[in-house]
Design an enzyme around this catalytic site. Structure first.
Site, short mmCIF file in Angstrom:
data_model
loop_
_atom_site.label_atom_id
_atom_site.label_comp_id
_atom_site.label_asym_id
_atom_site.label_seq_id
_atom_site.Cartn_x
_atom_site.Cartn_y
_atom_site.Cartn_z
N ASP A 67 12.93 68.22 -36.22
CA ASP A 67 12.75 66.84 -36.68
C ASP A 67 11.37 66.62 -37.31
O ASP A 67 10.49 67.49 -37.24
CB ASP A 67 12.96 65.87 -35.50
CG ASP A 67 12.26 66.33 -34.22
OD1 ASP A 67 11.38 67.20 -34.28
OD2 ASP A 67 12.60 65.81 -33.15
N ASP A 135 14.13 59.56 -21.94
CA ASP A 135 15.41 58.84 -21.99
C ASP A 135 16.59 59.80 -22.25
O ASP A 135 17.70 59.35 -22.54
CB ASP A 135 15.38 57.73 -23.06
CG ASP A 135 15.18 58.27 -24.48
OD1 ASP A 135 15.02 59.50 -24.65
OD2 ASP A 135 15.19 57.46 -25.42
N HIS A 137 16.74 62.09 -24.68
CA HIS A 137 16.96 62.48 -26.08
C HIS A 137 16.63 63.95 -26.31
O HIS A 137 15.81 64.54 -25.60
CB HIS A 137 16.22 61.57 -27.07
CG HIS A 137 14.75 61.71 -27.16
ND1 HIS A 137 13.86 60.74 -26.76
CD2 HIS A 137 13.96 62.71 -27.66
CE1 HIS A 137 12.62 61.13 -27.00
NE2 HIS A 137 12.66 62.34 -27.55
N GLU A 142 18.56 59.79 -30.07
CA GLU A 142 18.37 58.83 -28.97
C GLU A 142 19.72 58.54 -28.30
O GLU A 142 20.78 58.88 -28.85
CB GLU A 142 17.77 57.54 -29.55
CG GLU A 142 16.36 57.71 -30.12
CD GLU A 142 15.27 57.80 -29.04
OE1 GLU A 142 15.60 58.09 -27.87
OE2 GLU A 142 14.09 57.58 -29.38
C1 GLP Z 1 9.67 64.16 -29.12
C2 GLP Z 1 10.41 65.28 -29.87
C3 GLP Z 1 11.36 66.03 -28.96
C4 GLP Z 1 10.66 66.40 -27.68
C5 GLP Z 1 10.23 65.16 -26.96
C6 GLP Z 1 9.55 65.42 -25.63
O1 GLP Z 1 10.39 62.99 -29.08
N1 GLP Z 1 11.11 64.79 -30.99
O2 GLP Z 1 11.83 67.18 -29.63
O3 GLP Z 1 11.52 67.15 -26.86
O4 GLP Z 1 9.29 64.49 -27.80
O5 GLP Z 1 8.21 65.68 -25.81
P1 GLP Z 1 7.22 66.28 -24.74
O6 GLP Z 1 7.55 67.75 -24.67
O7 GLP Z 1 5.86 66.06 -25.31
O8 GLP Z 1 7.47 65.58 -23.47
#
Ligand code: GLP
Length: 241
Positions: A67, A135, A137, A142
């Protein structure tokens, strides 16, 4: 889904490293599906260390990312393109033209999503690394994103904007939209490794593993993948033990 619970974040990263290294060592032109966020950073550090210590080469490796924020160009320090270069690609011998990520500043969203879907038709990850949002995702899919979704532009949930704001100067700078691979794209990977660390992921991990397979928890779709491993540290795994 196979589940591995590790004592610490570092142990989680080592387990993930073992799986990626196995593929990179055996298939010189493997395709790696990569994620951003804090969770995979330990894994990326181990890949860099292994490259330096053991000369593991990424010359013919290809990567596809999940993404990118809408509106951030590849040199913006908060873009995922910049994150990938500074945390991984610039430290390996990978050819940057073999690394793929949505273009955050594409003005025609539909055209960019179609372009990225074509990339993903050609490049099927041998292994896909995922993190999980608090959440539930995955990538930026989402809650209530259809399991049949392909690459699209999504509006980020308030909770996601808040979670990710720690990496920006202020919450007002966090983009409200992102390009993201859809759930159907992600499920195409030959193998999926989802990583989760820390107390704020407990509910998401519970719903992913113990909950019903339901679009209200995007990560629950992984229960349907034939080759998925969840590597979770003890703090994140409290509610499933
Ligand atoms: C973002 C990314 C996800 C990732 C998530 C969790 O939203 N788009 O791919 O898994 O954050 O991030 P973190 O690993 O910093 O908790």
């Amino acid at each position: 889904m196979k589940i591995i619970v590790t004592r610490t974040y570092d142990d989680m990263s080592k387990e993930a490293f073992r799986l990626v290294k196995e593929i990179v060592a055996k298939k010189k032109n493997a395709c790696l599906g990569l994620a951003t966020g804090s969770t995979p950073l330990g894994l990326y550090d181990l890949l860099v260390k292994d490259h330096l210590d053991n000369k593991t080469t990424y010359k013919d490796i290809k990567t596809v990312n999940l993404d990118e924020y809408v509106g951030l160009d590849k040199d913006n320090i908060n873009s995922y393109a910049y994150f990938m270069r500074t945390n991984l690609f610039d430290k390996l011998d990978i050819n940057l033209s073999n690394t793929f990520i949505p273009n955050g500043i594409a003005s025609n969203y539909e055209e960019e999503c179609n372009r990225y879907n074509k990339v993903l038709e050609e490049l099927i990850p041998d292994i896909q690394i995922l993190g999980i949002g608090s959440d539930g995702h995955i990538a930026f899919n989402e809650p209530n994103t259809p399991f049949s979704s392909l690459t699209h532009v999504t509006s980020l949930e308030e909770s996601t904007i808040k979670d990710n704001s720690r990496l920006f100067n202020s919450i007002d700078e966090v983009p409200t939209k992102a390009f993201t691979q859809g759930i159907k794209n992600i499920m195409n990977a030959k193998q999926i490794v989802i990583l989760a660390s820390g107390k704020n992921k407990q509910n998401a991990v519970y719903n992913m593993i113990k909950g019903n397979v339901n679009e209200s928890c995007p990560a629950s779709v992984l229960q349907l993948h034939p080759n998925c491993i969840a590597i979770i540290d003890e703090d994140a795994a409290k509610l499933i033990m």
